[in-house]
Write an enzyme that holds these catalytic residues in place. Sequence first.
Site, PDB file in Angstrom:
ATOM      1  N   PRO A 130      27.702  11.711   1.397  1.00 43.86           N
ATOM      2  CG  PRO A 130      29.720  11.345   0.254  1.00 43.86           C
ATOM      3  CD  PRO A 130      28.955  11.015   1.507  1.00 43.86           C
ATOM      4  CB  THR A 131      23.637  10.960  -1.193  1.00 40.95           C
ATOM      5  OG1 THR A 131      23.460  12.174  -1.546  1.00 40.95           O
ATOM      6  CG2 THR A 131      23.354  10.510   0.169  1.00 40.95           C
ATOM      7  N   GLY A 132      26.664  10.522  -3.540  1.00 42.96           N
ATOM      8  CA  GLY A 132      26.870  10.898  -4.839  1.00 42.96           C
ATOM      9  C   GLY A 132      26.319  10.366  -6.016  1.00 42.96           C
ATOM     10  N   GLY A 183      28.179  -2.677   2.681  1.00 42.77           N
ATOM     11  CA  GLY A 183      29.011  -1.740   3.581  1.00 42.77           C
ATOM     12  C   GLY A 183      29.778  -0.880   2.449  1.00 42.77           C
ATOM     13  CG  ASN A 225      33.500   6.958   5.406  1.00 40.21           C
ATOM     14  OD1 ASN A 225      33.344   7.901   6.154  1.00 40.21           O
ATOM     15  ND2 ASN A 225      32.858   7.168   4.537  1.00 40.21           N
ATOM     16  N   PRO A 226      36.027   7.244   3.834  1.00 42.00           N
ATOM     17  CG  PRO A 226      36.799   6.052   1.775  1.00 42.00           C
ATOM     18  CD  PRO A 226      36.050   6.053   3.016  1.00 42.00           C
ATOM     19  CB  CYS A 227      33.111  10.900   1.771  1.00 40.60           C
ATOM     20  SG  CYS A 227      33.531  10.311   0.383  1.00 40.60           S
ATOM     21  N   GLY A 228      34.515  10.984   5.265  1.00 44.53           N
ATOM     22  CA  GLY A 228      34.579  11.586   6.363  1.00 44.53           C
ATOM     23  C   GLY A 228      33.386  11.494   7.401  1.00 44.53           C
ATOM     24  CD  GLU A 229      30.342   9.607   4.158  1.00 44.12           C
ATOM     25  OE1 GLU A 229      31.546  10.062   4.302  1.00 44.12           O
ATOM     26  OE2 GLU A 229      29.992   8.662   3.573  1.00 44.12           O
ATOM     27  CB  CYS A 287      31.853   3.590   5.586  1.00 46.56           C
ATOM     28  SG  CYS A 287      30.811   4.474   4.968  1.00 46.56           S
ATOM     29  N   GLY A 298      34.812   1.665   0.221  1.00 43.79           N
ATOM     30  CA  GLY A 298      35.938   2.516   0.438  1.00 43.79           C
ATOM     31  C   GLY A 298      36.791   2.488   1.889  1.00 43.79           C
TER      32      GLY A 298
END
Length: 558
Positions: free
Chosen positions: A406-408, A82, A261-265, A84, A112
């Site tokens: 975001p797939t950073g 996971g 989760n941290p990036c909002g998705e 998220c 995260g």
Amino acid sequence: MQLSANGQKVFDARYAGKDENGQINETFPQAVHRLATTASIVEQDQHYWTTKFTDVIGNLLFVPSTPIWANVGKTDRPWQPGACFVLAVEDSLHSMYDVLHQTAMIFKSGGGTGYNFSSIRPKGDLVHSTKGQASGVVELIRLYNASANMVMQGGVRRGASLGILNIDHPEIKDFINAKLNGDLTNFNLSVGVIDAFMDALNQGAAWELKFNGKVYETIAATELWDMLIWAAHACGDPGIIFLDQIQRANPVPGKVMNATNPCGEQPLYPGESCLLGSVNLAKMVKAGAVDWDLLRDTVSLAVKFLDNLIDVAEYPLPLVDQNTKSTRKIGLGFTGLADALIMANLAYDSPEGRSFAGELTRFIQQTAHETSRELAEEKGCFPDWENSIYYPHEKRRNAACITIAPTGSVTAMAGCEGYGVEPIFAVAYTKQTKVAGDFEVFSPLFLEACQRRGVTADVLTEVAQRGTCQGVTGIPRDIQQIFKGAQDIAPRDHIKMQVAVQKNTDNAVSKTINLPNSATVNDIDKSYRLAYQLGLKGITVFRDGCKEGVITVGEGKP
Ligand code: CDP
């Protein structure tokens, strides 16, 4: 089965197996095999599914997210897939430190965490046991932020966190301003906004800040909103999460969903986790057209792969294990949308570009839901199904399927130019380095298009100096239209793309709304209001240069 030079660097640094001395002892094909065999353990015909998963992952058609590559199937760590997580913090010292410990365990395993801190009593409130004063929400975030410095995710990156505070919490003003001084670098902050507040704002009404039924302060809704957009203009935080919008899409309505989760998705229940994976859209366009059959097969295998991993997963906490297996949420999304648009000759900020993105997402969602229904027939519905919106007519294996992350890291490994739903960052820029001096960095797709059309070297140098090809003499008009970097696209068009994709996304879309440095507070105001009007679940803006240490485009700024 081969990675680009850059992709190999990401793989070696983050995902490859290593021996006790930290030396790499796993190749990319070996890692693909590790993932494919592990996801097939739960199948009767393990050989068949291993081959299928190997094909779709090895050819980079489907790219699982970082914790899957970094953990799953390795002998020296738990198979925690996971990315998220959401944890619930209650209003007691015990809970605050318990959750801090849980967070450290989640970071260590590569995830995260997001939290809604609204049940924490505000700063200055009475602490009954000691008759002292409570430290409050912002101080608690400081503690969590400091702890995030201690724990690196599997030794490779820092865990991200999101702190949410509801718009009626008495400490909301301090929360809104908490990042103005450059602190809290491990945290994103978002204000949890509800419809009632937006109504009060539109009517110019008063707004109560309250805790446990007691009103602490009454303030004009516009005053609070102005603080919020002013801070977002100054430092990029806070973003907004539209809580009612999230609640309306809650697949198990009896459970509270007040954080992401941290990036909002990924909206999640407290103590729930979700694993992610992306379809590589750059591989789905052939000769300018989408290969729908390939996309269907890829999505179907990706859903099965992610669903299987839930069964073999070793989550860091029993609570998370139980909650995650009750809903079996998966977050399948995509990366390389920008590449696909360019390959299909469509502008990111055109109605045609948006409908292309919307259509792709709709198809991915439809296929994922079909697969989830088939898996439910074969293996059973998710345990919470009887409490869900699907009961009793529609069988589902997973409470939710689609998430645009975001797939950073994985985008760089897959070799796409555009991350997730984002446009390309810039067609070119001048990079200044101490060792090698200045050099020009070009988007490979842009360079290829220019070379095909005979654009000269001095024109390209000008593009690199400006950081954009817009308005550069010598760049054909159609190339200018298709090749727009994040800064060339109007905020409104960024939002419209987020909306086009959100429409067919079960969970949410991680997207940055880029604004030029010259953007005003009024521009932020308009963007946040538009996001609400268009039904988004959340929004984050980024004004160029408002955070230190970020890459900006244009002459002299690497
Ligand atoms: O590309 P990758 O799979 O590494 O991840 P991403 O799509 O950029 O981020 C997906 C999610 O991973 C984020 O929303 C966070 O929940 C988590 N993440 C994190 O915890 N720490 C980071 N440094 C990056 C991502």
